[in-house]
Design a protein around this motif. Sequence first.
Motif, PDB file in Angstrom:
ATOM      1  N   ARG A 145      79.352  47.213 -54.418  1.00 17.20           N
ATOM      2  CA  ARG A 145      79.697  45.884 -53.919  1.00 17.20           C
ATOM      3  C   ARG A 145      80.963  45.975 -53.082  1.00 17.20           C
ATOM      4  O   ARG A 145      81.890  46.707 -53.433  1.00 17.20           O
ATOM      5  CB  ARG A 145      79.943  44.927 -55.085  1.00 17.20           C
ATOM      6  CG  ARG A 145      78.716  44.694 -55.913  1.00 17.20           C
ATOM      7  CD  ARG A 145      79.032  43.734 -57.023  1.00 17.20           C
ATOM      8  NE  ARG A 145      77.905  43.609 -57.936  1.00 17.20           N
ATOM      9  CZ  ARG A 145      77.962  43.006 -59.110  1.00 17.20           C
ATOM     10  NH1 ARG A 145      79.090  42.486 -59.523  1.00 17.20           N
ATOM     11  NH2 ARG A 145      76.898  42.919 -59.876  1.00 17.20           N
ATOM     12  N   PRO A 146      81.033  45.222 -51.983  1.00 18.53           N
ATOM     13  CA  PRO A 146      82.267  45.233 -51.183  1.00 18.53           C
ATOM     14  C   PRO A 146      83.405  44.555 -51.943  1.00 18.53           C
ATOM     15  O   PRO A 146      83.200  43.559 -52.630  1.00 18.53           O
ATOM     16  CB  PRO A 146      81.896  44.439 -49.935  1.00 18.53           C
ATOM     17  CG  PRO A 146      80.713  43.626 -50.326  1.00 18.53           C
ATOM     18  CD  PRO A 146      79.997  44.400 -51.380  1.00 18.53           C
ATOM     19  N   THR A 147      84.615  45.108 -51.820  1.00 19.83           N
ATOM     20  CA  THR A 147      85.762  44.541 -52.518  1.00 19.83           C
ATOM     21  C   THR A 147      86.228  43.278 -51.804  1.00 19.83           C
ATOM     22  O   THR A 147      85.810  42.986 -50.679  1.00 19.83           O
ATOM     23  CB  THR A 147      86.913  45.566 -52.572  1.00 19.83           C
ATOM     24  OG1 THR A 147      87.268  45.922 -51.232  1.00 19.83           O
ATOM     25  CG2 THR A 147      86.515  46.814 -53.332  1.00 19.83           C
TER      26      THR A 147
END
Length: 42
Positions: free
Chosen positions: A29-31
């Motif tokens: 998941r993108p931060t």
Amino acid sequence: MGKGDKKSKRGKIINGTYGTRRKRKIKKRPTIEEKISPGKKK
């Protein structure tokens, strides 16, 4: 050990379940920082 075995990897694949013998693949998941930043341009 076979298709009906709940503890084997083959049994997990047949039943469509997951566990210690058959791990799920983790989606990266993108931060929050990556979401906020406008974009990387070099």
